[in-house]
Enzyme design. Structure first.
Site, PDB file in Angstrom:
ATOM      1  N   LYS A 165     -21.304   3.178  12.020  1.00 50.90           N
ATOM      2  CA  LYS A 165     -22.585   2.852  12.681  1.00 50.90           C
ATOM      3  C   LYS A 165     -22.513   1.484  13.376  1.00 50.90           C
ATOM      4  O   LYS A 165     -23.028   1.290  14.452  1.00 50.90           O
ATOM      5  CB  LYS A 165     -23.696   2.787  11.626  1.00 50.90           C
ATOM      6  CG  LYS A 165     -24.375   4.137  11.389  1.00 50.90           C
ATOM      7  CD  LYS A 165     -25.654   3.962  10.613  1.00 50.90           C
ATOM      8  CE  LYS A 165     -25.374   3.993   9.139  1.00 50.90           C
ATOM      9  NZ  LYS A 165     -26.427   3.732   8.226  1.00 50.90           N
ATOM     10  N   ASP A 196       0.844  -1.204   0.000  1.00 54.09           N
ATOM     11  CA  ASP A 196       0.000   0.000   0.000  1.00 54.09           C
ATOM     12  C   ASP A 196       0.874   1.246   0.000  1.00 54.09           C
ATOM     13  O   ASP A 196       1.781   1.382   0.837  1.00 54.09           O
ATOM     14  CB  ASP A 196      -0.883   0.021   1.264  1.00 54.09           C
ATOM     15  CG  ASP A 196      -1.972  -1.051   1.237  1.00 54.09           C
ATOM     16  OD1 ASP A 196      -2.083  -1.769   0.215  1.00 54.09           O
ATOM     17  OD2 ASP A 196      -2.716  -1.157   2.228  1.00 54.09           O
ATOM     18  N   GLY A 207     -19.883   0.685   8.521  1.00 55.47           N
ATOM     19  CA  GLY A 207     -18.862   1.650   8.942  1.00 55.47           C
ATOM     20  C   GLY A 207     -19.002   2.044  10.397  1.00 55.47           C
ATOM     21  O   GLY A 207     -19.154   1.188  11.271  1.00 55.47           O
ATOM     22  N   ASP A 217     -11.537  -5.410   6.607  1.00 56.56           N
ATOM     23  CA  ASP A 217     -10.751  -6.657   6.675  1.00 56.56           C
ATOM     24  C   ASP A 217     -10.638  -7.116   8.128  1.00 56.56           C
ATOM     25  O   ASP A 217     -10.732  -8.313   8.431  1.00 56.56           O
ATOM     26  CB  ASP A 217      -9.345  -6.439   6.108  1.00 56.56           C
ATOM     27  CG  ASP A 217      -9.382  -5.914   4.687  1.00 56.56           C
ATOM     28  OD1 ASP A 217     -10.337  -6.247   3.965  1.00 56.56           O
ATOM     29  OD2 ASP A 217      -8.468  -5.169   4.299  1.00 56.56           O
ATOM     30  N   ASN A 251     -19.874  -4.156   2.518  1.00 56.79           N
ATOM     31  CA  ASN A 251     -20.079  -2.895   3.225  1.00 56.79           C
ATOM     32  C   ASN A 251     -21.236  -2.164   2.529  1.00 56.79           C
ATOM     33  O   ASN A 251     -21.902  -2.731   1.641  1.00 56.79           O
ATOM     34  CB  ASN A 251     -18.778  -2.075   3.307  1.00 56.79           C
ATOM     35  CG  ASN A 251     -18.300  -1.590   1.944  1.00 56.79           C
ATOM     36  OD1 ASN A 251     -19.051  -1.587   0.959  1.00 56.79           O
ATOM     37  ND2 ASN A 251     -17.053  -1.192   1.870  1.00 56.79           N
TER      38      ASN A 251
HETATM   39  O1  RIB Z   1      -9.103  -3.160   2.562  1.00 56.09           O
HETATM   40  C1  RIB Z   1      -7.942  -2.400   2.537  1.00 56.09           C
HETATM   41  C2  RIB Z   1      -7.005  -2.897   1.504  1.00 56.09           C
HETATM   42  O2  RIB Z   1      -7.588  -2.702   0.247  1.00 56.09           O
HETATM   43  C3  RIB Z   1      -5.682  -2.173   1.447  1.00 56.09           C
HETATM   44  O3  RIB Z   1      -4.708  -2.724   2.297  1.00 56.09           O
HETATM   45  C4  RIB Z   1      -5.313  -2.224  -0.008  1.00 56.09           C
HETATM   46  O4  RIB Z   1      -4.246  -3.067  -0.291  1.00 56.09           O
HETATM   47  C5  RIB Z   1      -6.586  -2.671  -0.724  1.00 56.09           C
HETATM   48  O5  RIB Z   1      -6.455  -3.937  -1.145  1.00 56.09           O
END
Ligand code: RIB
Length: 314
Positions: free
Chosen positions: A224, A14, A222, A252, A184
């Protein structure tokens, strides 16, 4: 007996630029900070599970480049087994992230090695898959591979959680072959045409997902909280109050927390609390994996707010 968790999904580096306000079309802004960290929806779920103390196995693909090498070292530092990581001759997946200060983010994905992962790579790890109690999947590898994997896992009676992210239109067999599906709000709108803004619209969207074959639906709403709907009940779990720094990977973290809760406690309410606690805590520092909490911290937050409970809104 220890439970085994398996994550089959993406591994990204990222590149995060923080901005005061999101850039408008045609505008150039200077970022207030830049950082390069480890991410990818699959790897984030795997790391979040590992930090909770789960016995976790990752299957994914990285490129034969510096980002791939750095990621392998990171997995090793975290004591995540790397046997299921396939190395291919292309670039490691990238996510270019614009993070608005104390708010939300926007992500551009470069799939790279993630789309090189195929079902034969996954089946090479069948001995490990056979021992799994639960599997977590997302849509950052080739969706066709995700679907084949879901079907294979169903034939082995392994519980599956599909995070339909990033959202695309899905055929019914994605829903029919997943035990839990966790869109989501934006993903719910893409999948159903309905933005789940209140209990009524959540019910309508869930009805559409059920008609497509979904079994257990969790709509992540989110800050909420989260809705849980199946053919028998509809529940709502409010989120926990924390100081939000960056929401990247909150979804995640939620999935990892839910997988952990449902596998270890076999109780939906406890799983939803664990999921919301992990997700809330994950937003308290910049970056996907840096603020993912230990189980102690998760339980501490739940205890601190023992007035926040799952509500039956059937
Ligand atoms: O959900 C977040 C992730 O989405 C980030 O880490 C990025 O890599 C994207 O895949």
């Amino acid at each position: 007996m220890t439970n085994n968790y398996i994550v089959i999904g993406s591994i990204n580096t990222d590149l995060i630029s923080t901005v005061k306000n999101f850039t408008k079309p045609g505008e150039t802004v200077t970022s207030t900070s830049f950082t390069k960290i480890h991410g990818g929806k699959g790897a984030n779920q795997c790391v979040a599970l590992k930090k909770l103390g789960a016995n976790t196995y990752m299957i994914g693909s990285i490129g034969n480049d510096i980002f791939g090498k750095e990621y392998l070292n990171e997995f090793r530092n975290l004591k995540i087994n790397t046997e299921g990581i396939h190395i291919v001759e292309c670039s490691t997946g990238l996510a270019i992230i614009e993070s608005e200060e104390n708010s939300s983010n926007r992500i551009i994905l470069v799939s790279g090695a993630n789309h090189e992962l195929n079902i034969s790579h996954i089946l090479k790890k069948e001995n490990i898959i056979n021992d799994a109690n639960i599997a977590l999947l997302q849509l950052e590898i080739d969706p066709k591979v995700t679907l084949e994997t879901l079907k294979m896992l169903k034939s082995k009676n392994i519980t599956t959680i599909l995070d339909p992210a990033p959202a695309i239109e899905l055929t019914n067999d994605f829903f029919e072959n997943s035990d839990f599906i966790t869109p989501n709000e934006t993903e719910t709108e893409i999948l159903t045409g309905i933005y789940p803004s209140d209990n009524d619209s959540v019910k309508k969207a869930a009805e559409i997902l059920k008609n497509k074959g979904a079994n257990n639906i969790i709509i992540k709403a989110g800050k909420k909280g989260a809705f849980y709907i199946n053919r028998k009940e509809m529940l709502f779990m409010p989120s926990y109050p924390v100081n939000v720094v960056d929401t990247t990977a909150a979804g995640d973290s939620f999935n990892a927390g839910f997988a952990f809760g449902i596998t270890e406690y076999k109780d939906i309410a406890r799983a939803l609390k664990t999921a919301c606690s992990v997700a809330s805590l994950s937003t308290t520092a910049l970056g996907a994996q840096s603020a993912m909490p230990s189980l102690d911290k998760v339980e501490e937050l739940i205890k601190k707010h023992d007035d926040i409970n799952v509500l039956d809104i059937s």
